[in-house]
Design an enzyme around this catalytic site. Sequence first.
Site, mmCIF file in Angstrom:
data_model
loop_
_atom_site.group_PDB
_atom_site.id
_atom_site.type_symbol
_atom_site.label_atom_id
_atom_site.label_comp_id
_atom_site.label_asym_id
_atom_site.label_seq_id
_atom_site.Cartn_x
_atom_site.Cartn_y
_atom_site.Cartn_z
ATOM 1 N N LYS A 73 0.798 -1.225 0.000
ATOM 2 C CA LYS A 73 0.000 0.000 0.000
ATOM 3 C C LYS A 73 0.836 1.283 0.000
ATOM 4 O O LYS A 73 0.416 2.287 -0.578
ATOM 5 C CB LYS A 73 -0.959 0.012 1.196
ATOM 6 C CG LYS A 73 -2.141 -0.940 1.055
ATOM 7 C CD LYS A 73 -3.120 -0.744 2.202
ATOM 8 C CE LYS A 73 -4.395 -1.527 1.989
ATOM 9 N NZ LYS A 73 -5.400 -1.254 3.035
ATOM 10 N N ASP A 109 -10.710 3.106 1.881
ATOM 11 C CA ASP A 109 -11.082 2.575 3.193
ATOM 12 C C ASP A 109 -11.859 3.597 4.023
ATOM 13 O O ASP A 109 -12.875 3.269 4.643
ATOM 14 C CB ASP A 109 -9.831 2.142 3.969
ATOM 15 C CG ASP A 109 -9.208 0.878 3.406
ATOM 16 O OD1 ASP A 109 -9.947 0.048 2.849
ATOM 17 O OD2 ASP A 109 -7.977 0.727 3.517
ATOM 18 N N GLY A 135 -3.027 2.390 12.495
ATOM 19 C CA GLY A 135 -2.524 1.580 11.391
ATOM 20 C C GLY A 135 -3.216 1.984 10.106
ATOM 21 O O GLY A 135 -3.717 3.105 9.969
ATOM 22 N N THR A 234 -14.265 -2.010 13.504
ATOM 23 C CA THR A 234 -13.904 -2.288 12.113
ATOM 24 C C THR A 234 -13.769 -3.785 11.826
ATOM 25 O O THR A 234 -13.732 -4.196 10.673
ATOM 26 C CB THR A 234 -12.586 -1.586 11.734
ATOM 27 O OG1 THR A 234 -11.548 -2.010 12.628
ATOM 28 C CG2 THR A 234 -12.739 -0.073 11.796
ATOM 29 N N GLY A 258 -17.597 -4.052 11.086
ATOM 30 C CA GLY A 258 -16.912 -3.510 9.920
ATOM 31 C C GLY A 258 -17.373 -4.069 8.582
ATOM 32 O O GLY A 258 -16.780 -3.736 7.556
ATOM 33 N N GLN A 265 -16.066 0.105 0.904
ATOM 34 C CA GLN A 265 -14.771 0.462 0.311
ATOM 35 C C GLN A 265 -14.613 -0.245 -1.031
ATOM 36 O O GLN A 265 -14.051 0.312 -1.974
ATOM 37 C CB GLN A 265 -13.609 0.163 1.261
ATOM 38 C CG GLN A 265 -13.362 -1.302 1.598
ATOM 39 C CD GLN A 265 -12.582 -2.056 0.538
ATOM 40 O OE1 GLN A 265 -11.842 -1.464 -0.242
ATOM 41 N NE2 GLN A 265 -12.760 -3.363 0.499
#
Length: 291
Positions: A73, A109, A135, A234, A258, A265
């Site tokens: 990512k 996200d 994170g 989440t 989540g 997303q």
Amino acid sequence: MTERIDGHTILIGLMAYPIRHSMSPTMHNNAFAKLGLNYAYLAFEVTNDTLPQAIEAIRTLDMRGSNISMPNKQKVIPLLDQLDPAAEMVGAVNTIVNDAGKLTGYCTDGTGFMQSLKDENLDITGEKMVLVGAGGAGTAIAIQAALDGVKEIALFNRQDEFWNNAQRNVEVINEKTNCQATLHALEDQADLKAEIQDSAIYCDATSAGMNPLEDLTLVTNPDWFKSDMIVFDTVYAPRTTKLMTVAQKAGVKHVLNGLGMMLEQGAEAFKLWTGEPMPVDYIRDLLFDEH
């Protein structure tokens, strides 16, 4: 699938390692089939070492784009032509769109988090949020919430390897949005309790509650929660986490996992590629049998 694929099928990828466990191919391919779109979504095991060649293949093969997951990512950013503002602020990309060889990176996200609240007719614009975790998920949620008009974010994190990232998130939010962000040590439980009781939403963006940590929750006392607030975890497997159980005991009206964030997303990426809204309710029923 075989009836749909022909010489005009457009390829979309998912590049990560490991990735064979992902539900994204099932989700997107079923959505393409439902809408009659001539796309195919495949998973490719791509590491940091093979990422440059894989990204160049998007251009070479004229793929429409790709999802990106760990460990790529952040590493993918220098390989792209431009970033969406949210992805630039988050410092990570989970979706690439190819427009005639020009690759743009997005982070969906946070958008998925905000849309999942809207799906429940919940609006946190102008409100205060307590967010635990800095994170990937926590960073995306913090940045997007700030961009979308959340008034104040109290960000909690342990003083561990993610502490510096938490500091960066707070600095970026305060410099580039109208939201006021503050950083707090998760070890200070009295501070966490006070901030939760002064907020409209508590969001846990850590792995607490997820296998193998199913019995873990960062809030164990129902008295910390107010009935009229939102509690968002989440984690979506298990469907009801330990945190959610504590919130339900407190009589919290809106307790969410989540799953909606995960679906939304994906839906945001789907729309970026196809221009069409993903049939989210159909995919939810098909894959997760929620109703």
